[in-house]
Design a protein around this motif. Structure first.
Motif, PDB file in Angstrom:
ATOM      1  N   MET A  49       0.875  -1.173   0.000  1.00 29.40           N
ATOM      2  CA  MET A  49       0.000   0.000   0.000  1.00 29.40           C
ATOM      3  C   MET A  49       0.911   1.220   0.000  1.00 29.40           C
ATOM      4  O   MET A  49       1.859   1.281   0.778  1.00 29.40           O
ATOM      5  CB  MET A  49      -0.871   0.015   1.242  1.00 29.40           C
ATOM      6  CG  MET A  49      -1.509   1.356   1.524  1.00 29.40           C
ATOM      7  SD  MET A  49      -2.888   1.677   0.457  1.00 29.40           S
ATOM      8  CE  MET A  49      -4.194   1.110   1.468  1.00 29.40           C
ATOM      9  N   PHE A  50       0.646   2.156  -0.910  1.00 32.98           N
ATOM     10  CA  PHE A  50       1.414   3.389  -1.006  1.00 32.98           C
ATOM     11  C   PHE A  50       0.477   4.560  -0.773  1.00 32.98           C
ATOM     12  O   PHE A  50      -0.696   4.494  -1.138  1.00 32.98           O
ATOM     13  CB  PHE A  50       1.993   3.567  -2.417  1.00 32.98           C
ATOM     14  CG  PHE A  50       2.903   2.470  -2.877  1.00 32.98           C
ATOM     15  CD1 PHE A  50       4.263   2.535  -2.655  1.00 32.98           C
ATOM     16  CD2 PHE A  50       2.397   1.374  -3.560  1.00 32.98           C
ATOM     17  CE1 PHE A  50       5.114   1.533  -3.098  1.00 32.98           C
ATOM     18  CE2 PHE A  50       3.233   0.367  -4.004  1.00 32.98           C
ATOM     19  CZ  PHE A  50       4.597   0.447  -3.777  1.00 32.98           C
ATOM     20  N   HIS A  51       0.997   5.640  -0.206  1.00 33.06           N
ATOM     21  CA  HIS A  51       0.248   6.894  -0.235  1.00 33.06           C
ATOM     22  C   HIS A  51       1.202   8.071  -0.159  1.00 33.06           C
ATOM     23  O   HIS A  51       2.278   7.984   0.416  1.00 33.06           O
ATOM     24  CB  HIS A  51      -0.874   6.944   0.808  1.00 33.06           C
ATOM     25  CG  HIS A  51      -0.468   7.341   2.187  1.00 33.06           C
ATOM     26  ND1 HIS A  51      -0.178   6.430   3.153  1.00 33.06           N
ATOM     27  CD2 HIS A  51      -0.319   8.553   2.750  1.00 33.06           C
ATOM     28  CE1 HIS A  51       0.127   7.063   4.263  1.00 33.06           C
ATOM     29  NE2 HIS A  51       0.062   8.346   4.055  1.00 33.06           N
ATOM     30  N   VAL A  52       0.799   9.129  -0.826  1.00 29.90           N
ATOM     31  CA  VAL A  52       1.528  10.390  -0.781  1.00 29.90           C
ATOM     32  C   VAL A  52       0.638  11.410  -0.102  1.00 29.90           C
ATOM     33  O   VAL A  52      -0.587  11.333  -0.173  1.00 29.90           O
ATOM     34  CB  VAL A  52       1.954  10.891  -2.188  1.00 29.90           C
ATOM     35  CG1 VAL A  52       2.905   9.926  -2.843  1.00 29.90           C
ATOM     36  CG2 VAL A  52       0.765  11.160  -3.080  1.00 29.90           C
ATOM     37  N   GLU A  53       1.298  12.337   0.574  1.00 28.34           N
ATOM     38  CA  GLU A  53       0.571  13.384   1.276  1.00 28.34           C
ATOM     39  C   GLU A  53       0.960  14.728   0.698  1.00 28.34           C
ATOM     40  O   GLU A  53       2.137  15.008   0.509  1.00 28.34           O
ATOM     41  CB  GLU A  53       0.885  13.344   2.764  1.00 28.34           C
ATOM     42  CG  GLU A  53       0.402  12.069   3.424  1.00 28.34           C
ATOM     43  CD  GLU A  53       0.676  12.024   4.910  1.00 28.34           C
ATOM     44  OE1 GLU A  53       1.268  12.980   5.450  1.00 28.34           O
ATOM     45  OE2 GLU A  53       0.290  11.031   5.527  1.00 28.34           O
ATOM     46  N   GLY A  54      -0.055  15.521   0.419  1.00 24.03           N
ATOM     47  CA  GLY A  54       0.176  16.855  -0.122  1.00 24.03           C
ATOM     48  C   GLY A  54      -0.463  17.901   0.767  1.00 24.03           C
ATOM     49  O   GLY A  54      -0.881  17.610   1.886  1.00 24.03           O
ATOM     50  N   PRO A  55      -0.560  19.115   0.274  1.00 24.54           N
ATOM     51  CA  PRO A  55      -1.171  20.192   1.064  1.00 24.54           C
ATOM     52  C   PRO A  55      -2.672  19.970   1.250  1.00 24.54           C
ATOM     53  O   PRO A  55      -3.292  19.176   0.546  1.00 24.54           O
ATOM     54  CB  PRO A  55      -0.892  21.439   0.221  1.00 24.54           C
ATOM     55  CG  PRO A  55      -0.694  20.932  -1.164  1.00 24.54           C
ATOM     56  CD  PRO A  55      -0.126  19.553  -1.036  1.00 24.54           C
ATOM     57  N   ARG A  56      -3.218  20.645   2.226  1.00 27.05           N
ATOM     58  CA  ARG A  56      -4.665  20.610   2.502  1.00 27.05           C
ATOM     59  C   ARG A  56      -5.147  19.195   2.819  1.00 27.05           C
ATOM     60  O   ARG A  56      -6.218  18.778   2.383  1.00 27.05           O
ATOM     61  CB  ARG A  56      -5.456  21.207   1.345  1.00 27.05           C
ATOM     62  CG  ARG A  56      -5.101  22.658   1.060  1.00 27.05           C
ATOM     63  CD  ARG A  56      -5.745  23.178  -0.201  1.00 27.05           C
ATOM     64  NE  ARG A  56      -5.534  22.378  -1.391  1.00 27.05           N
ATOM     65  CZ  ARG A  56      -4.454  22.384  -2.154  1.00 27.05           C
ATOM     66  NH1 ARG A  56      -3.442  23.151  -1.838  1.00 27.05           N
ATOM     67  NH2 ARG A  56      -4.365  21.630  -3.215  1.00 27.05           N
ATOM     68  N   LEU A  57      -4.359  18.438   3.595  1.00 29.00           N
ATOM     69  CA  LEU A  57      -4.706  17.073   4.018  1.00 29.00           C
ATOM     70  C   LEU A  57      -4.956  16.127   2.849  1.00 29.00           C
ATOM     71  O   LEU A  57      -5.707  15.156   2.972  1.00 29.00           O
ATOM     72  CB  LEU A  57      -5.926  17.094   4.954  1.00 29.00           C
ATOM     73  CG  LEU A  57      -5.745  17.899   6.241  1.00 29.00           C
ATOM     74  CD1 LEU A  57      -7.051  17.962   7.014  1.00 29.00           C
ATOM     75  CD2 LEU A  57      -4.644  17.327   7.094  1.00 29.00           C
ATOM     76  N   LEU A  58      -4.337  16.396   1.729  1.00 31.76           N
ATOM     77  CA  LEU A  58      -4.470  15.558   0.541  1.00 31.76           C
ATOM     78  C   LEU A  58      -3.703  14.248   0.741  1.00 31.76           C
ATOM     79  O   LEU A  58      -2.540  14.265   1.111  1.00 31.76           O
ATOM     80  CB  LEU A  58      -3.906  16.306  -0.664  1.00 31.76           C
ATOM     81  CG  LEU A  58      -3.865  15.544  -1.978  1.00 31.76           C
ATOM     82  CD1 LEU A  58      -5.272  15.451  -2.550  1.00 31.76           C
ATOM     83  CD2 LEU A  58      -2.951  16.244  -2.944  1.00 31.76           C
ATOM     84  N   LYS A  59      -4.371  13.126   0.546  1.00 28.69           N
ATOM     85  CA  LYS A  59      -3.720  11.818   0.617  1.00 28.69           C
ATOM     86  C   LYS A  59      -4.217  10.982  -0.561  1.00 28.69           C
ATOM     87  O   LYS A  59      -5.383  10.633  -0.641  1.00 28.69           O
ATOM     88  CB  LYS A  59      -4.055  11.095   1.920  1.00 28.69           C
ATOM     89  CG  LYS A  59      -3.410  11.701   3.129  1.00 28.69           C
ATOM     90  CD  LYS A  59      -3.700  10.884   4.366  1.00 28.69           C
ATOM     91  CE  LYS A  59      -3.078  11.532   5.580  1.00 28.69           C
ATOM     92  NZ  LYS A  59      -3.365  10.796   6.802  1.00 28.69           N
ATOM     93  N   THR A  60      -3.320  10.688  -1.469  1.00 28.67           N
ATOM     94  CA  THR A  60      -3.635   9.887  -2.638  1.00 28.67           C
ATOM     95  C   THR A  60      -2.949   8.536  -2.451  1.00 28.67           C
ATOM     96  O   THR A  60      -1.829   8.473  -1.971  1.00 28.67           O
ATOM     97  CB  THR A  60      -3.136  10.582  -3.913  1.00 28.67           C
ATOM     98  OG1 THR A  60      -3.613  11.925  -3.912  1.00 28.67           O
ATOM     99  CG2 THR A  60      -3.661   9.895  -5.153  1.00 28.67           C
TER     100      THR A  60
END
Length: 96
Positions: free
Chosen positions: A50-61
């Motif tokens: 399982m992979f996830h990236v975190e970006g601004p504004r609580l973004l998790k893809t």
């Protein structure tokens, strides 16, 4: 949504491909975006990642590499599948 087919024979190529596609979906810079991964298990044995990236504004893809099924599923931050990639060649499933 049509699934594409790619060859990712090494863990490094798998990680790079997943990071690039997750970041491209949300227009994030892969060099500055942290990516996390965890081993998935089924009946006590590793079956994928399982992979996830975190970006601004609580973004998790996220993405799930189902090693036994030879495919990667990609999900946006609300859980909607936005892409599926089939592997013609993939790395060995890492042992926990």
């Amino acid at each position: 949504m049509e699934a594409s087919v790619v060859a990712l024979p090494t863990p490094e190529s798998l990680n790079r491909f997943v990071r690039d596609l997750l970041c491209a979906h949300d227009r994030l810079d892969p060099a500055q975006t942290p990516m996390y991964q965890a081993t998935l298990q089924r009946h006590g044995r590793p079956c994928g990642l399982m992979f996830h990236v975190e970006g601004p504004r609580l973004l998790k893809t996220s993405a799930v590499w189902a090693g036994d099924e030879h495919r990667i599923l990609f999900y946006d931050s609300v859980g909607t599948k936005f892409s599926e990639v089939k592997l013609s060649e993939g790395p060995e499933i890492p042992q926990a």
